[in-house]
Design a protein around this motif. Structure first.
Motif, PDB file in Angstrom:
ATOM      1  N   LYS A 182       0.897  -1.265   0.129  1.00 59.10           N
ATOM      2  CA  LYS A 182       0.089  -0.079   0.123  1.00 59.10           C
ATOM      3  C   LYS A 182       0.793   1.206  -0.021  1.00 59.10           C
ATOM      4  CE  LYS A 182      -4.064  -1.944   2.422  1.00 59.10           C
ATOM      5  NZ  LYS A 182      -4.960  -1.765   3.291  1.00 59.10           N
ATOM      6  N   LEU A 183       0.558   2.423  -0.627  1.00 57.51           N
ATOM      7  CA  LEU A 183       1.350   3.573  -0.729  1.00 57.51           C
ATOM      8  C   LEU A 183       0.988   4.108   0.386  1.00 57.51           C
ATOM      9  CD1 LEU A 183       0.575   4.741  -4.470  1.00 57.51           C
ATOM     10  CD2 LEU A 183       2.759   4.217  -3.515  1.00 57.51           C
ATOM     11  N   LYS A 184       1.848   4.747   0.932  1.00 64.45           N
ATOM     12  CA  LYS A 184       1.716   5.508   2.276  1.00 64.45           C
ATOM     13  C   LYS A 184       1.606   7.120   2.014  1.00 64.45           C
ATOM     14  CE  LYS A 184       3.633   6.013   6.991  1.00 64.45           C
ATOM     15  NZ  LYS A 184       4.869   5.938   7.844  1.00 64.45           N
ATOM     16  N   VAL A 185       0.312   7.385   2.571  1.00 62.94           N
ATOM     17  CA  VAL A 185      -0.147   8.676   2.042  1.00 62.94           C
ATOM     18  C   VAL A 185      -0.212   9.644   3.518  1.00 62.94           C
ATOM     19  CG1 VAL A 185      -1.742  10.517   0.953  1.00 62.94           C
ATOM     20  CG2 VAL A 185      -0.942   8.094  -0.006  1.00 62.94           C
ATOM     21  N   VAL A 186       0.244  10.639   3.598  1.00 61.98           N
ATOM     22  CA  VAL A 186       0.310  11.564   4.836  1.00 61.98           C
ATOM     23  C   VAL A 186      -0.226  12.796   4.342  1.00 61.98           C
ATOM     24  CG1 VAL A 186       1.332  12.622   6.771  1.00 61.98           C
ATOM     25  CG2 VAL A 186       1.931  10.372   6.048  1.00 61.98           C
ATOM     26  N   ALA A 187      -1.655  13.085   4.979  1.00 55.22           N
ATOM     27  CA  ALA A 187      -2.400  14.430   4.596  1.00 55.22           C
ATOM     28  C   ALA A 187      -2.210  15.331   5.948  1.00 55.22           C
ATOM     29  CB  ALA A 187      -3.827  14.242   4.319  1.00 55.22           C
ATOM     30  N   THR A 188      -2.441  16.635   5.719  1.00 55.20           N
ATOM     31  CA  THR A 188      -2.399  17.450   6.759  1.00 55.20           C
ATOM     32  C   THR A 188      -3.697  17.545   7.707  1.00 55.20           C
ATOM     33  OG1 THR A 188      -3.155  19.321   4.914  1.00 55.20           O
ATOM     34  CG2 THR A 188      -0.649  19.202   5.981  1.00 55.20           C
ATOM     35  N   THR A 189      -5.032  17.542   6.842  1.00 56.50           N
ATOM     36  CA  THR A 189      -6.075  17.780   7.606  1.00 56.50           C
ATOM     37  C   THR A 189      -7.015  16.448   7.395  1.00 56.50           C
ATOM     38  OG1 THR A 189      -7.345  18.796   5.615  1.00 56.50           O
ATOM     39  CG2 THR A 189      -6.132  20.426   7.239  1.00 56.50           C
ATOM     40  N   GLY A 190      -8.080  16.270   8.090  1.00 52.71           N
ATOM     41  CA  GLY A 190      -8.891  14.947   7.893  1.00 52.71           C
ATOM     42  C   GLY A 190      -9.475  15.287   6.574  1.00 52.71           C
TER      43      GLY A 190
ATOM     44  N   GLY B 173       7.543  14.432  15.692  1.00 55.47           N
ATOM     45  CA  GLY B 173       6.584  12.965  15.313  1.00 55.47           C
ATOM     46  C   GLY B 173       6.025  13.317  13.713  1.00 55.47           C
ATOM     47  N   ASP B 174       5.501  14.585  13.474  1.00 59.81           N
ATOM     48  CA  ASP B 174       4.771  14.732  12.263  1.00 59.81           C
ATOM     49  C   ASP B 174       5.907  14.720  11.263  1.00 59.81           C
ATOM     50  OD1 ASP B 174       2.283  15.016  13.646  1.00 59.81           O
ATOM     51  OD2 ASP B 174       2.313  17.273  13.922  1.00 59.81           O
ATOM     52  N   VAL B 175       6.759  15.532  11.588  1.00 60.24           N
ATOM     53  CA  VAL B 175       7.926  15.522  10.604  1.00 60.24           C
ATOM     54  C   VAL B 175       8.573  14.328  10.050  1.00 60.24           C
ATOM     55  CG1 VAL B 175      10.290  16.395  10.009  1.00 60.24           C
ATOM     56  CG2 VAL B 175       8.444  17.885  11.263  1.00 60.24           C
ATOM     57  N   GLN B 176       8.583  13.215  11.036  1.00 66.66           N
ATOM     58  CA  GLN B 176       8.909  11.876  10.715  1.00 66.66           C
ATOM     59  C   GLN B 176       7.980  11.217   9.789  1.00 66.66           C
ATOM     60  OE1 GLN B 176      12.103  10.523  11.577  1.00 66.66           O
ATOM     61  NE2 GLN B 176      11.280   9.204   9.838  1.00 66.66           N
ATOM     62  N   LYS B 177       6.834  11.376  10.199  1.00 69.81           N
ATOM     63  CA  LYS B 177       5.627  10.696   9.268  1.00 69.81           C
ATOM     64  C   LYS B 177       5.573  11.291   8.011  1.00 69.81           C
ATOM     65  CE  LYS B 177       2.453   9.857  13.099  1.00 69.81           C
ATOM     66  NZ  LYS B 177       1.371  10.480  13.815  1.00 69.81           N
TER      67      LYS B 177
ATOM     68  N   ALA C  96       8.204  12.616   6.534  1.00 69.71           N
ATOM     69  CA  ALA C  96       9.438  11.892   5.857  1.00 69.71           C
ATOM     70  C   ALA C  96       9.223  10.637   5.386  1.00 69.71           C
ATOM     71  CB  ALA C  96      10.588  12.376   6.600  1.00 69.71           C
ATOM     72  N   ASP C  97       8.313   9.880   6.141  1.00 65.16           N
ATOM     73  CA  ASP C  97       8.373   8.498   5.740  1.00 65.16           C
ATOM     74  C   ASP C  97       6.969   8.155   4.729  1.00 65.16           C
ATOM     75  OD1 ASP C  97      10.127   7.766   7.537  1.00 65.16           O
ATOM     76  OD2 ASP C  97       8.647   7.445   8.904  1.00 65.16           O
ATOM     77  N   ALA C  98       6.483   9.150   4.355  1.00 62.28           N
ATOM     78  CA  ALA C  98       5.470   8.965   3.369  1.00 62.28           C
ATOM     79  C   ALA C  98       5.906   8.783   1.889  1.00 62.28           C
ATOM     80  CB  ALA C  98       4.509  10.127   3.365  1.00 62.28           C
ATOM     81  N   ASP C  99       5.021   8.041   1.115  1.00 64.89           N
ATOM     82  CA  ASP C  99       5.287   8.118  -0.428  1.00 64.89           C
ATOM     83  C   ASP C  99       4.806   9.380  -0.860  1.00 64.89           C
ATOM     84  OD1 ASP C  99       6.456   5.378  -0.630  1.00 64.89           O
ATOM     85  OD2 ASP C  99       4.184   4.799  -0.065  1.00 64.89           O
ATOM     86  N   LEU C 100       3.649  10.193  -0.523  1.00 67.90           N
ATOM     87  CA  LEU C 100       3.163  11.076  -1.173  1.00 67.90           C
ATOM     88  C   LEU C 100       2.486  11.962   0.071  1.00 67.90           C
ATOM     89  CD1 LEU C 100       1.644  12.686  -3.460  1.00 67.90           C
ATOM     90  CD2 LEU C 100      -0.090  11.219  -2.894  1.00 67.90           C
ATOM     91  N   VAL C 101       2.628  13.462  -0.024  1.00 65.86           N
ATOM     92  CA  VAL C 101       2.089  14.163   1.031  1.00 65.86           C
ATOM     93  C   VAL C 101       1.287  15.029   0.463  1.00 65.86           C
ATOM     94  CG1 VAL C 101       2.822  16.152   2.627  1.00 65.86           C
ATOM     95  CG2 VAL C 101       4.159  14.323   2.389  1.00 65.86           C
ATOM     96  N   LEU C 102      -0.092  15.102   0.967  1.00 69.81           N
ATOM     97  CA  LEU C 102      -1.263  15.923   0.680  1.00 69.81           C
ATOM     98  C   LEU C 102      -1.381  16.919   1.302  1.00 69.81           C
ATOM     99  CD1 LEU C 102      -3.575  13.134  -0.744  1.00 69.81           C
ATOM    100  CD2 LEU C 102      -1.985  14.554  -2.293  1.00 69.81           C
ATOM    101  N   ILE C 103      -1.631  18.213   1.021  1.00 65.68           N
ATOM    102  CA  ILE C 103      -2.091  19.505   1.895  1.00 65.68           C
ATOM    103  C   ILE C 103      -3.196  20.067   1.369  1.00 65.68           C
ATOM    104  CG2 ILE C 103       0.255  19.763   2.417  1.00 65.68           C
ATOM    105  CD1 ILE C 103       0.380  22.415   0.973  1.00 65.68           C
TER     106      ILE C 103
END
Length: 307
Positions: free
Chosen positions: A31-39, A73-77, A79-86
């Motif tokens: 699974k691609l790891k996606v980290v988003a800022t907001t819900g 902790g957020d910065v690490q998450k 950094a570990d993501a494949d894609l960051v969505l804001i």
């Protein structure tokens, strides 16, 4: 002896290949790891990616994105993501440096980048050029799916048609929700369609669903509400006989309470009509913890208090 040694070597090779295969396979199918800022942004990503992505939002229920600063902790998450969505449009202003640095190493995509500037609400004379609260116009927010489809498709070309199909399905759901909100808000008599909230987050909502919107604070909660602004809203409540004003889940209630008390001292029969979700959704695992559920909860609160 020779046969035994050959068999041992063969078994060792089989074991080595078996150990490597899952790792090789996981790099292509995990699974691609996606980290988003907001819900709200995370909700879009979940509906596009479904079982092909793992999505996490770093800002949870009750969090104000205007003031949010990323923790280690957020910065690490991120950094570990494949894609960051804001969300973009300066909503995550306090995270600007972190996101800019991150964008040099991995894809960081603002979901609002695909929306035509002509559809945005401008903020002349303010530090923020455009109002970032697009999610309150359901039809407009659905346009933010396209940048996610493109970003995921670049990372997983073999699944690009699946991402596009998922987005099409969710757009249809949001189109129905948009029509539902219009119909439900129309149940409030026109003269009573005045929505006063803690900060000016609902202009897109007002434009899309024909309801007058006023906020005590400005577009960003960094701005302070002055006495002059509160007095103007007290006058409006008294003169228009506004029945209710609303607090927000991610903004302090003190200004709303002060507004109600000021209006009541002048004889207005106004009350706090309930809590609205503005810059954050409800708790994960609940109806209000989804974008569709959040919108419906807000509409129920508004109609119940103003109708």
């Amino acid at each position: 002896m020779l046969n035994f040694r050959a068999a041992a070597i063969f078994l060792a090779l089989v074991g080595l290949l078996a150990g490597c295969a899952p790792e090789q396979q996981s790099s292509a199918t995990r699974k691609l790891k996606v980290v988003a800022t907001t819900g709200m942004v995370a909700d879009l990503a979940k509906n596009v990616g479904l079982n092909l992505v793992e999505v996490e939002a770093i800002m949870g229920p009750g969090v104000d994105p205007h003031l949010y600063k990323a923790s280690p902790g957020d910065v690490q998450k991120l950094a570990d993501a494949d894609l960051v969505l804001i969300s973009g449009l300066h909503l995550e202003g306090k995270m600007a440096d972190v996101l800019e640095n991150l964008g040099r190493k991995k894809p960081v995509v603002a979901v609002t980048e695909g929306v035509s500037e002509a559809k945005l609400i401008s903020m002349p004379g303010q530090a923020i050029a455009h109002d970032p609260h697009l999610w309150f116009d359901v039809e407009l927010w659905s346009e933010c799916l396209d940048p996610i489809v493109e970003a995921l498709g670049r990372l997983r070309p073999q699944n690009s048609s699946v991402f596009a199909s998922n987005a099409t399905r969710y757009k249809a759901e949001l189109s129905n929700l948009h029509a539902e909100v219009k119909e439900t808000i129309a149940e409030i008599p026109k003269a009573q369609r005045v929505m006063i909230t803690a900060h000016d987050a609902f202009q897109y909502f007002g434009r899309a669903y024909d309801i007058e919107v006023k906020g005590i604070q400005g577009i960003s909660t960094e701005s302070e509400a002055g006495l002059a602004e509160i007095n103007k809203l007290v006058d409006l409540i008294v003169n228009r006989r506004v029945k209710a004003v609303f607090v927000e889940s991610s903004v302090s209630q003190k200004n709303v309470q002060a507004l109600v008390e000021g209006a009541q001292r002048r004889g207005a029969a106004v009350r706090v009509g309930g809590q609205l979700y503005s810059d954050a959704m409800g708790d994960p695992g609940t109806e209000d913890g989804t974008y569709v559920g959040m919108v419906r909860a807000n509409v129920r609160t508004l109609v119940g208090a103003l109708k």
